[in-house]
Design an enzyme around this catalytic site. Structure first.
Site, PDB file in Angstrom:
ATOM      1  N   SER A  92      36.400  33.961   6.433  1.00  0.00           N
ATOM      2  CA  SER A  92      35.810  34.217   7.744  1.00  0.00           C
ATOM      3  C   SER A  92      34.408  33.589   7.798  1.00  0.00           C
ATOM      4  CB  SER A  92      35.805  35.722   8.020  1.00  0.00           C
ATOM      5  OG  SER A  92      35.512  36.006   9.365  1.00  0.00           O
ATOM      6  N   ASN A 116      40.752  31.699   6.682  1.00  0.00           N
ATOM      7  CA  ASN A 116      40.541  32.299   8.003  1.00  0.00           C
ATOM      8  C   ASN A 116      39.251  31.769   8.623  1.00  0.00           C
ATOM      9  OD1 ASN A 116      41.897  34.449   6.077  1.00  0.00           O
ATOM     10  ND2 ASN A 116      42.732  34.776   8.118  1.00  0.00           N
ATOM     11  N   HIS A 236      44.100  38.522   9.471  1.00  0.00           N
ATOM     12  CA  HIS A 236      42.743  38.130   9.096  1.00  0.00           C
ATOM     13  C   HIS A 236      42.372  38.474   7.667  1.00  0.00           C
ATOM     14  CE1 HIS A 236      38.754  36.692  10.007  1.00  0.00           C
ATOM     15  NE2 HIS A 236      38.218  37.812   9.539  1.00  0.00           N
TER      16      HIS A 236
END
Length: 259
Positions: A92, A116, A236
């Site tokens: 992320s 991600n 995620h």
């Protein structure tokens, strides 16, 4: 596995979980989380490698950065602590940091894993993430349930419970500082991707609505030594929810790197 709290060591200005010996693998987590989000990777990879999982600045045991930090400030806090090159893996916002680290400090990076990762958000996605950033006051923490629903859906699990605990115990100011940076970013430049000469794995889940398979494929296509992997049924938090597949992909990445 249980997502137990692990002992920290100094890592420059930051605190980090450090385990194992051998070639170095650096793991960078996302906003609101902490080093323990990499627990399954720490346990597996530390059998052969020296694994370093820092707490992002303002998260876990790491102090906040001063002023209104930018992405380069978050990345510099990591780079300043690196004494030897590493395979750098981020999730992320950690993926955004890993890619920026490779661009700014290529001598420190032997390979990249971008999990991600965002790249050219849609207008609706930009508006949503920027609205969430604007709603943060740095004093109180927002209800984590909307975030958990984006990450896990409604199903209960040990992974969801661990993330809920980390989000509820995050430093509100540290969370806001990092989330504002994350909301302002739109992925690496095409020039940075073209200049990325080391092996680069772009991996996401088939059920990931925000860091989509199309984003990973587009970044891999623009990288001279990049490839993309889409993990079927994952969303995620795939390093936590699908550790065996993620660890296998990481081992493949590491084998391609010059260590």
């Amino acid at each position: 596995m249980t997502w137990k709290t692990r002992q920290r060591s100094d890592f420059g200005r930051l605190k980090a979980v450090i385990a194992g010996a051998g070639p170095q693998v650096l793991l960078l987590h996302g906003v609101g989380l902490r080093a323990e989000a990499w627990g399954a990777q720490i346990e597996e990879l530390s059998k052969e490698f020296r694994v370093i999982a820092p707490d992002m600045a303002g998260h876990g045991g790491s102090p906040m950065l001063t002023g209104a930090p930018t992405l380069s400030d978050f990345v510099a806090a990591v780079a300043d602590a690196m004494s030897t090159p590493a395979v750098v893996v981020g999730h992320s916002m950690g993926a955004t940091m890993a890619l920026d680290l490779a661009s700014r400090y290529p001598e420190l990076v032997r390979g990249i894993g971008a999990f991600n990762a965002i790249y050219r958000r849609s207008d609706d996605a930009k508006a949503a993430v920027q609205a969430r950033a604007a709603s943060l006051d740095g004093v109180s923490l927002a209800d984590p349930e909307p975030t958990l629903s984006r990450w896990f859906g409604r199903a209960l699990s040990a992974e969801r419970s661990a993330c809920a605990e980390w989000l509820r115990n995050a430093d509100p100011a540290g969370y806001r500082a990092a989330y504002r940076v994350f909301a302002a970013e739109d992925g690496p430049s095409d020039a940075a991707l073209r200049a990325l000469n080391c092996p680069a794995l772009f991996m996401t889940g088939s059920d990931e609505p925000n860091s989509t398979p199309e984003m990973s494929a587009a970044m891999a296509k623009r990288s001279s030594n990049g490839w993309s992997v889409v993990l079927d049924g994952a969303a995620h938090m795939m390093p936590m929810t699908h550790p065996a597949a993620v660890n296998a992909a990481l081992r493949d990445l590491i084998q391609r790197c010059e260590l």
